[in-house]
Enzyme design. Structure first.
Site, PDB file in Angstrom:
ATOM      1  N   HIS A 129       0.753  -1.318  -0.010  1.00  0.00           N
ATOM      2  CA  HIS A 129       0.042   0.139  -0.176  1.00  0.00           C
ATOM      3  C   HIS A 129       0.997   0.708  -0.087  1.00  0.00           C
ATOM      4  O   HIS A 129       0.262   2.526  -0.469  1.00  0.00           O
ATOM      5  CB  HIS A 129      -1.087   0.005   1.116  1.00  0.00           C
ATOM      6  CG  HIS A 129      -1.987  -1.324   1.225  1.00  0.00           C
ATOM      7  ND1 HIS A 129      -3.497  -1.435   2.515  1.00  0.00           N
ATOM      8  CD2 HIS A 129      -2.466  -2.300  -0.549  1.00  0.00           C
ATOM      9  CE1 HIS A 129      -3.938  -2.322   2.205  1.00  0.00           C
ATOM     10  NE2 HIS A 129      -3.191  -2.823   0.841  1.00  0.00           N
ATOM     11  N   PHE A 375      -1.094  -8.126   5.145  1.00  0.00           N
ATOM     12  CA  PHE A 375       0.444  -7.891   4.138  1.00  0.00           C
ATOM     13  C   PHE A 375       0.405  -6.055   4.130  1.00  0.00           C
ATOM     14  O   PHE A 375       0.897  -6.404   3.314  1.00  0.00           O
ATOM     15  CB  PHE A 375       1.016  -8.554   3.892  1.00  0.00           C
ATOM     16  CG  PHE A 375       1.181 -10.014   5.017  1.00  0.00           C
ATOM     17  CD1 PHE A 375       1.413 -10.698   6.498  1.00  0.00           C
ATOM     18  CD2 PHE A 375       0.338 -10.668   3.557  1.00  0.00           C
ATOM     19  CE1 PHE A 375       0.577 -11.663   6.528  1.00  0.00           C
ATOM     20  CE2 PHE A 375       0.444 -12.353   4.117  1.00  0.00           C
ATOM     21  CZ  PHE A 375       0.588 -12.570   5.694  1.00  0.00           C
ATOM     22  N   CYS A 376      -0.900  -5.060   4.239  1.00  0.00           N
ATOM     23  CA  CYS A 376      -0.897  -4.252   3.496  1.00  0.00           C
ATOM     24  C   CYS A 376      -0.509  -3.919   2.001  1.00  0.00           C
ATOM     25  O   CYS A 376       0.042  -3.509   1.528  1.00  0.00           O
ATOM     26  CB  CYS A 376       0.354  -2.969   4.517  1.00  0.00           C
ATOM     27  SG  CYS A 376      -0.312  -2.503   6.101  1.00  0.00           S
ATOM     28  N   ALA A 377      -1.140  -5.378   1.732  1.00  0.00           N
ATOM     29  CA  ALA A 377      -0.578  -5.569   0.153  1.00  0.00           C
ATOM     30  C   ALA A 377      -2.339  -6.417  -0.117  1.00  0.00           C
ATOM     31  O   ALA A 377      -2.476  -7.690  -0.489  1.00  0.00           O
ATOM     32  CB  ALA A 377       0.806  -6.770   0.204  1.00  0.00           C
TER      33      ALA A 377
END
Length: 454
Positions: A129, A375-377
Site C-alpha cells: 500500500h 500484509f498491507c498488500a
C-alpha cells in the site's frame, strides 16, 4: 544451491549480531524460550553495530544546521556525512538528490506531491500500500498481477504504448514482494519505462536489506526505502534520485529549514525563497539519529558483504521451503513459481486453520513471532488466495464484508540476524501444529486470536 554450498554459506557467515537475540518470552504451556523473531519484513531488529554507534553519538546530540555551538556543528557533519554514506550505498549518480524522510511511505508520498501536472502513473496491483496508494491525485493506471517476470515487462510495455506520449509518466514498482519475497525484473521494467519516455521509482523497502541496490546499474530514476527494514529502527527513510522534479515542486512540508529567505510583502503577506537542495523537503528539525542509524546499517551490511549475506539467506530460504513442503496441508503463495529468485519472505496458508489462529499458536506455544493477515498488500494477497477461502478455524477470522470471503495468510520473514535455530524451530512448530493441533485454547479479542485465560 547444493548441500555443500549451503553448508559452506552457513559456516562462512554467522548471523550478524542484532538486539533481542537473547530475549526470552513466556509460553502459555509453561516455561520460557528464546524469542524467534521471524517478522523481519515488518520491522527488522536493530543491528548491534547500529545501536552501539547511536549510543556513542547520543551524548553529542545537537540540532543540525545553522547552529554555532560545537554539538550542533558535530551533528550537522554527522547528518550530512550520513547522506553521503547512504548515497554511496545506493550507488547514486553524482547529480542525484537524497532526501531523508520518515519511511518508504513518506518517501513515495513526497514523490507523489512532486509529480508534474497531468502526470500519468502506472503501478501493479501487487504493490504494498505504501507504493500503491500515494498516487490518488494523479492519473493512475493499475496493472493486473503478472504471473511471470516476462509477463510483468510485457504488461507494462502494452500499458505505456497506449499512454499519451506527450505528457510526463511515472512507473512505480517493488524490488522484492513483501508477500512472496519474489524479486521483480527491475532493470527490464526500467528499460521499458525509459523506452516509452516514462520515469520509474523503485520501492526497495524489502530489497535493500537483502540485496545490493544500485541506482545506476538498475537505471531507476528514484529509489525509496525505510530504515526500520534495514536494521535501523529509528523512524527514518530515504528518497534518492533525480533532482529536477523535486526542485520544481513546492516543499513537501512548509517550515524552517526548507526556506532560504522569507520577507514581508507590501500587501502584508510573506514572500518565500525555497532551497533547491534536499533541505527543500526536510523542513523542521531533521531526525539526525534516524539518518545516522541508516548510514551505520549501510556500512555494516557493506562490510559484511552482500555476496556472503545473500548466500546464507538462500540457505535459510531453502531450509524453510523444504520444511514446509513436507507438510501437505501447507500451501506457499507465489506469483512467479517455485524457481523464482526471492528474499527471505515467505507467505503461506494451512488447510483447516485460520491464519490468525495459527500465528497465535506459534507465538504462545513456541515463542515464534510471525505476521498474519493481508500484509498491507490487500489486492495481491486476495489475488493469490483467489477462490480458496480458509477454514474458519477456532478463532480470529477477520471481519469480511457481506458476500466476501474471509481471507488472510501467514508470513515468515528473516534476514542477516536470523540464526538457523529459529527457522528450524519454526519448521518443527508448523509440523507439530498441523499434526497434533494446538495445545491451548484460543479466543477472539478485537478481531485477533489470543490465548484464552485458563
Amino acid at each position: 544451491m547444493s548441500v555443500s554450498t549451503a553448508a559452506s554459506a552457513q559456516s562462512v557467515c554467522a548471523p550478524l549480531p542484532v538486539l533481542g537475540r537473547d530475549v526470552t518470552v513466556p509460553l502459555v504451556t509453561g516455561g520460557e524460550v528464546t524469542y524467534a523473531a521471524l517478522d523481519y519484513a515488518a520491522s527488522a531488529p536493530a543491528l548491534q553495530r547500529v545501536w552501539d554507534d547511536v549510543a556513542a553519538y547520543a551524548p553529542y546530540y545537537g540540532s543540525v544546521h545553522r547552529g554555532a555551538g560545537y554539538l550542533s556543528q558535530l551533528s550537522t557533519d554527522l547528518f550530512e556525512n550520513a547522506r553521503r554514506t547512504v548515497a554511496e550505498f545506493l550507488d547514486c549518480r553524482p547529480d542525484d538528490q537524497l532526501v531523508f524522510t520518515r519511511s518508504t511511505t513518506d518517501s513515495l508520498n513526497l514523490l507523489a506531491r512532486a509529480l508534474p501536472a497531468d502526470c500519468q502513473v502506472f503501478v501493479f496491483e501487487t504493490e504494498h500500500h505504501a507504493s500503491l496508494l500515494p498516487w490518488q491525485d494523479a492519473r493512475v493506471t493499475y496493472l493486473d498481477a503478472p504471473r511471470t517476470p516476462r509477463q510483468a515487462v510485457a504488461t507494462l510495455e502494452r500499458a505505456l504504448a497506449d499512454r499519451d506520449p506527450h505528457g510526463p509518466a511515472l512507473v512505480c514498482v517493488t524490488g522484492a514482494s513483501n508477500v512472496t519475497g519474489e524479486l521483480w525484473p527491475v532493470r527490464e521494467l526500467a528499460a521499458a519505462a525509459h523506452a516509452h519516455g516514462a520515469r520509474i521509482v523503485l520501492d526497495a523497502a524489502q530489497l535493500a536489506p537483502h540485496h545490493p541496490v544500485s541506482v545506476r546499474d538498475l537505471d531507476v530514476d528514484w529509489v525509496a526505502f525505510s530504515g526500520h527494514k534495514l536494521y535501523a529502527p529509528f523512524g527514518s527513510g530515504v528518497l534518492a534520485g533525480r533532482a529536477d522534479w523535486l526542485r520544481a515542486a513546492e516543499p513537501y512540508l512548509a517550515g524552517g529549514g526548507a526556506s532560504r529567505r522569507v520577507t514581508r510583502r507590501e500587501d502584508g503577506g510573506v514572500a518565500v525563497e525555497w532551497h533547491e537542495s534536499a533541505a527543500r523537503h526536510e523542513a523542521g528539525s531533521p531526525n539526525v539519529i534516524g539518518a545516522y542509524s541508516i548510514a551505520s546499517a549501510c556500512k555494516a551490511l557493506t562490510e559484511a558483504g552482500f555476496d556472503t549475506l545473500v548466500a546464507r539467506e538462500r540457505h535459510l530460504i531453502e531450509k524453510v521451503r523444504a520444511g514446509l513442503a513436507e507438510v501437505p496441508e501447507v500451501r506457499i503463495l507465489s506469483l512467479f513459481g517455485d524457481d523464482a529468485p526471492r528474499v527471505g519472505v515467505i507467505s503461506f496458508v494451512v488447510d483447516g486453520w485460520n491464519s490468525s489462529h495459527f500465528a497465535a499458536a506459534l507465538s504462545a506455544e513456541y515463542g515464534i513471532g510471525v505476521r498474519d493477515g493481508l500484509f498491507c498488500a490487500h489486492p495481491l494477497v486476495r489475488t493469490l488466495l483467489g477462490s480458496a477461502p480458509q477454514t474458519q478455524g477456532e478463532c480470529g477470522a477477520p471481519e469480511a464484508a457481506p458476500g466476501e470471503k474471509s481471507l488472510n495468510a501467514i508470513r515468515v520473514s528473516f534476514g542477516a540476524g536470523t540464526p538457523d535455530e529459529h527457522v528450524e524451530r519454526f519448521v518443527t512448530a508448523v509440523r507439530e501444529l498441523v499434526t497434533d493441533g494446538a495445545k491451548w485454547s484460543y479466543r477472539t479479542e478485537d478481531g485477533r486470536c489470543v490465548p484464552a485465560v485458563s
